[in-house]
Design an enzyme around this catalytic site. Structure first.
Site, short mmCIF file in Angstrom:
data_model
loop_
_atom_site.label_atom_id
_atom_site.label_comp_id
_atom_site.label_asym_id
_atom_site.label_seq_id
_atom_site.Cartn_x
_atom_site.Cartn_y
_atom_site.Cartn_z
N ASP A 113 -36.79 31.97 -3.31
CA ASP A 113 -36.45 32.34 -1.93
C ASP A 113 -37.68 32.20 -1.05
OD1 ASP A 113 -35.46 33.46 0.40
OD2 ASP A 113 -35.27 35.49 -0.42
N ASP A 130 -30.37 39.22 3.89
CA ASP A 130 -31.72 39.80 3.86
C ASP A 130 -31.74 41.13 4.59
OD1 ASP A 130 -33.38 37.83 2.47
OD2 ASP A 130 -32.79 36.48 4.09
N HIS A 179 -30.36 40.95 -0.70
CA HIS A 179 -31.78 41.01 -1.04
C HIS A 179 -32.40 42.15 -0.25
CE1 HIS A 179 -35.91 38.73 -0.69
NE2 HIS A 179 -36.01 39.82 -1.42
N MET A 232 -35.20 44.19 1.03
CA MET A 232 -36.65 44.28 1.27
C MET A 232 -36.89 45.59 2.01
SD MET A 232 -37.13 40.31 2.28
CE MET A 232 -35.36 40.21 2.53
N MET A 252 -33.86 44.17 5.73
CA MET A 252 -35.28 44.50 5.96
C MET A 252 -35.36 45.77 6.80
SD MET A 252 -36.87 40.80 6.90
CE MET A 252 -36.40 39.29 6.04
N SER A 283 -29.21 31.70 3.47
CA SER A 283 -29.62 32.98 4.03
C SER A 283 -29.15 33.10 5.48
CB SER A 283 -31.14 33.13 3.98
OG SER A 283 -31.51 34.24 4.78
N HIS A 324 -26.58 34.75 1.20
CA HIS A 324 -27.76 35.59 0.98
C HIS A 324 -27.98 36.47 2.21
CE1 HIS A 324 -31.72 36.30 -0.96
NE2 HIS A 324 -32.22 36.31 0.28
N MET A 354 -40.19 35.29 -5.00
CA MET A 354 -40.42 34.93 -3.60
C MET A 354 -41.41 33.77 -3.55
SD MET A 354 -38.54 36.86 -1.73
CE MET A 354 -39.16 36.14 -0.20
C1 DX5 Z 1 -37.68 35.99 3.67
C2 DX5 Z 1 -36.25 36.09 3.23
C3 DX5 Z 1 -35.62 34.80 3.02
C4 DX5 Z 1 -35.51 33.94 4.26
C5 DX5 Z 1 -35.67 32.52 3.82
O1 DX5 Z 1 -38.31 37.21 3.56
O2 DX5 Z 1 -36.15 36.82 2.02
O3 DX5 Z 1 -34.34 34.92 2.40
O4 DX5 Z 1 -34.30 34.06 4.95
O5 DX5 Z 1 -35.74 31.70 4.93
P1 DX5 Z 1 -36.25 30.20 4.82
O6 DX5 Z 1 -35.33 29.50 3.88
O7 DX5 Z 1 -36.16 29.71 6.23
O8 DX5 Z 1 -37.66 30.26 4.30
ZN ZN Z 2 -34.18 36.72 0.94
#
Ligand code: DX5
Ligand code: ZN
Length: 220
Positions: free
Chosen positions: A173, A33, A64, A66, A35, A8, A31, A135
């Site tokens: 994840d 993220d 991903h 969110m 948000m 990620s 990956h 998750m």
């Molecule tokens: C959290 C994200 C993850 C995050 C994971 O909401 O969806 O992808 O980057 O980070 P680690 O591996 O540090 O928990």
């Molecule tokens: Zn993620």
């Protein structure tokens, strides 16, 4: 069931994303993220960065989302060239339509569930998806502690996938690290997102190899 590692970039240096992507060229996916400060209490990156990263990175992008209203935005990520686009069931209002749009735009379609969301109501959607994301932290931030409470759901989901024919990938994840990845693999996960465990390491590529070896050793 082949083990895949998806580092990620949330834990990478956002000022040097192309270099950070190249640093994990041994990974299967990158990956990303996305948000929006509404679905989760954090704001990261969106479509323009994904478009730029797709041109700069040699590794396919695992986006991903969110975000609120994934029905409106998800197809654009697939059209931007993401290899995989995952939406949250808690946010989607028309998941079947959106998942089909992701696929018709040429990407793999993923469905994500928060830790407290049960898989059973979505069992009939397995034919609509290429990946299920469970998750293992509450979404929003990297570096959180792995939630063991999700492991029974990982097992139940693997059973549902096997009964369905076994084509759907099962991604975990959140808090995935050298300490927790074996538990996830034993429970039936085959795609592993790791942010801080990869980009917090001195050598991110070695961290990817080490995580892969642990998962392969533990997979059934
Ligand atoms: C959290 C994200 C993850 C995050 C994971 O909401 O969806 O992808 O980057 O980070 P680690 O591996 O540090 O928990
Ligand atoms: Zn993620």
């Amino acid at each position: 069931m082949a083990v895949q590692i998806s580092p990620s970039i949330l834990s990478a240096d956002f000022a040097r994303l192309a270099d950070e992507a190249a640093a994990v060229s041994n990974a299967d996916w990158l990956h990303v993220d996305v948000m929006d400060n509404h679905f989760v209490p954090n704001l990261t990156i969106g479509l323009p960065v994904v478009e730029a990263l797709r041109k700069a990175a040699g590794t396919p992008l695992d986006c991903h989302l969110m975000i609120e209203d994934p029905d409106r935005w998800a197809p654009a990520y697939a059209e931007a060239g993401a290899g995989s686009v995952t939406i949250h069931v808690e946010a989607a209002k028309a998941p079947v339509r959106t998942l089909r749009q992701i696929r018709s735009a040429g990407a793999r379609a993923g469905l994500a569930l928060n830790p407290a969301t049960a898989i059973e109501p979505y069992a009939d959607l397995l034919g609509e998806i290429d990946m299920l994301l469970l998750m293992t932290v509450e979404p929003g931030f990297g570096g959180q502690r792995f939630l063991d409470v999700v492991l029974p759901k990982v097992r139940r989901t693997r059973e549902l996938i096997t009964a369905h024919g076994g084509q759907v990938w099962l991604q975990v994840d959140g808090g995935v690290s050298a300490e927790t990845i074996e538990r996830c693999a034993e429970a039936g996960a085959d795609v592993f997102v790791a942010g801080s465990a990869v980009y917090g390491a001195d050598d991110p590529a070695r961290a990817v190899d080490a995580l892969r070896a642990l998962a392969e050793g533990a997979a059934g």
